[in-house]
Design an enzyme around this catalytic site. Structure first.
Site, PDB file in Angstrom:
ATOM      1  CB  ALA A 154      -0.975  -0.039   1.167  1.00 46.12           C
ATOM      2  CB  CYS A 155       0.591   4.477   1.793  1.00 45.61           C
ATOM      3  SG  CYS A 155      -1.061   4.951   1.243  1.00 45.61           S
ATOM      4  CB  SER A 156       4.729   1.368   3.456  1.00 42.14           C
ATOM      5  OG  SER A 156       4.312   2.194   4.523  1.00 42.14           O
TER       6      SER A 156
END
Length: 376
Positions: A154-156
């Site tokens: 995801a966002c990482s």
């Protein structure tokens, strides 16, 4: 063996959408829905939808506009989703096209040719297909060597990708790795949800990670350490997947797009991020006061201000914790990398910074870097 980030690249989509434009579309949809269900609302059987406002969006997030790969469908109250045509298999996919644009800039900055890249990692929140891997397509289109694979945290995703790239180079598997993050976040955003319709924009970033002993780059950011953490949570979720067709009665439910419980996420993730950064710095003998800059994930201005205050023990200045939210909104895994790409000037040799991402999973990635100017 010192390993460094030697180049970054950014692809910015061709279309921009302001808060005012987005709100006008959303409020037109709300008015039409409330008119259609007027009687049910009057009887108390249905709750009236609330309009949005540009002021609400800025106050809630710090976002003023965002870029998109397509805007007409998003702004059409009857559609409210991007309309991106499928491409024939013999044409480059849209994520490959975005990746090549960002990668070209990163490779030029690093002064490295594609044939010296030993691995390509496409690290982003959503790949447009299951297989073949977008990364292998990018590898082929670039003329890179070695191997390639997709990954999703995801966002990482981008910081996790940098960690993997660092470890591949450290192990001697390759000399250089390209990490690209083609994020078409508007494709999984519910533009009919007042609480989140404004959050995301599209972008693609690229990062070159390589052995400093063999780099030709004039500027290198030595990776002093990486740290990753995950903790399972349902507070940010997207249930879209290949099994949706096996349960067609739920195929179009709201949870097949981005859903989150924002207040819970803020409460859970903010202290996790601050503690991870502080612990990471401490583990390699760096005091928070030594940080020249924090390039944080760009999800929410208030969240980043809280994290900066917790890490530094005081409010971070805009220079210490720069923001790109006003222009780009939340671009998932691209956020911290865009910030690093655009806001690393003014750092002197030997000065330190941290690239940090956080998001669904929960997932957190921290990369501590030191500026090293190379001899021409």
């Amino acid at each position: 063996m010192p390993i460094a980030i030697t180049g970054t690249g950014l692809f910015t989509p061709p279309f921009s959408i302001s808060n005012d434009e987005l709100v006008a579309s959303f409020n037109a949809y709300v008015a039409a829905e409330n008119a259609q269900h007027r009687d049910a609302i009057a009887r108390g059987e249905r709750k009236a939808l609330e309009p949005s406002s540009a002021d609400f969006i800025v106050k809630a997030s710090g976002i003023e506009r965002r870029y998109a790969m397509e805007r007409e469908g998003i702004l059409d109250p009857a559609i409210m989703a991007p309309r991106i045509p499928e491409r024939p298999n013999d044409q480059p996919s849209i994520q490959c096209e975005m990746s090549i644009a960002a990668a070209t800039e990163a490779l030029a900055q690093a002064r490295i040719t594609p044939d010296r890249i030993g691995a390509v990692i496409v690290a982003c929140s959503n790949q447009q297909r299951a297989y073949p891997a977008i990364a292998v397509e990018v590898q082929e289109a670039l003329g890179a060597k070695g191997f390639a694979f997709d990954m999703n945290v995801a966002c990482s995703s981008a910081t996790f990708g940098i960690n993997v790239a660092h470890d591949l180079v450290k192990a001697g598997s390759v000399k250089a790795v390209l990490v690209v993050s083609p994020e078409i976040c508007t494709g999984h955003l519910n533009f009919r949800d007042r609480e989140s319709h404004f959050i995301f924009g599209d972008a693609c970033t690229a990062v070159v990670v390589e052995d400093m002993e063999t780099t030709s780059a004039p500027e290198a950011w030595e990776i002093l350490g990486t740290r990753l953490a995950t903790k399972f949570s349902n507070n940010i979720r997207n249930n879209a997947g290949f099994l949706n067709r096996t349960a067609p009665e739920h195929r179009d439910d709201a949870d097949k797009l981005f859903v989150q419980q924002g207040r819970k996420v803020f409460k859970d993730v903010s202290p996790m991020v601050a503690d991870l950064i502080a612990g990471h710095l401490d583990s390699i003998g760096i005091a928070p006061a030594q940080l020249r800059r924090m390039w944080l994930h760009q999800a929410n201005a208030t969240m980043n201000q809280w994290i900066g205050r917790k890490v530094l023990g005081r409010d971070a200045t805009p220079e210490e914790a720069p923001s790109i939210l006003e222009e780009y909104a939340n671009t998932s895994s691209c956020g911290s990398i865009i910030t690093f790409h655009k806001h690393r000037n003014g750092i002197e040799d030997g000065e330190l910074g941290v690239i940090c991402s956080f998001g669904a999973g929960y997932s957190i990635g921290s990369v501590i870097v030191k500026k090293q100017t190379r001899a021409a």
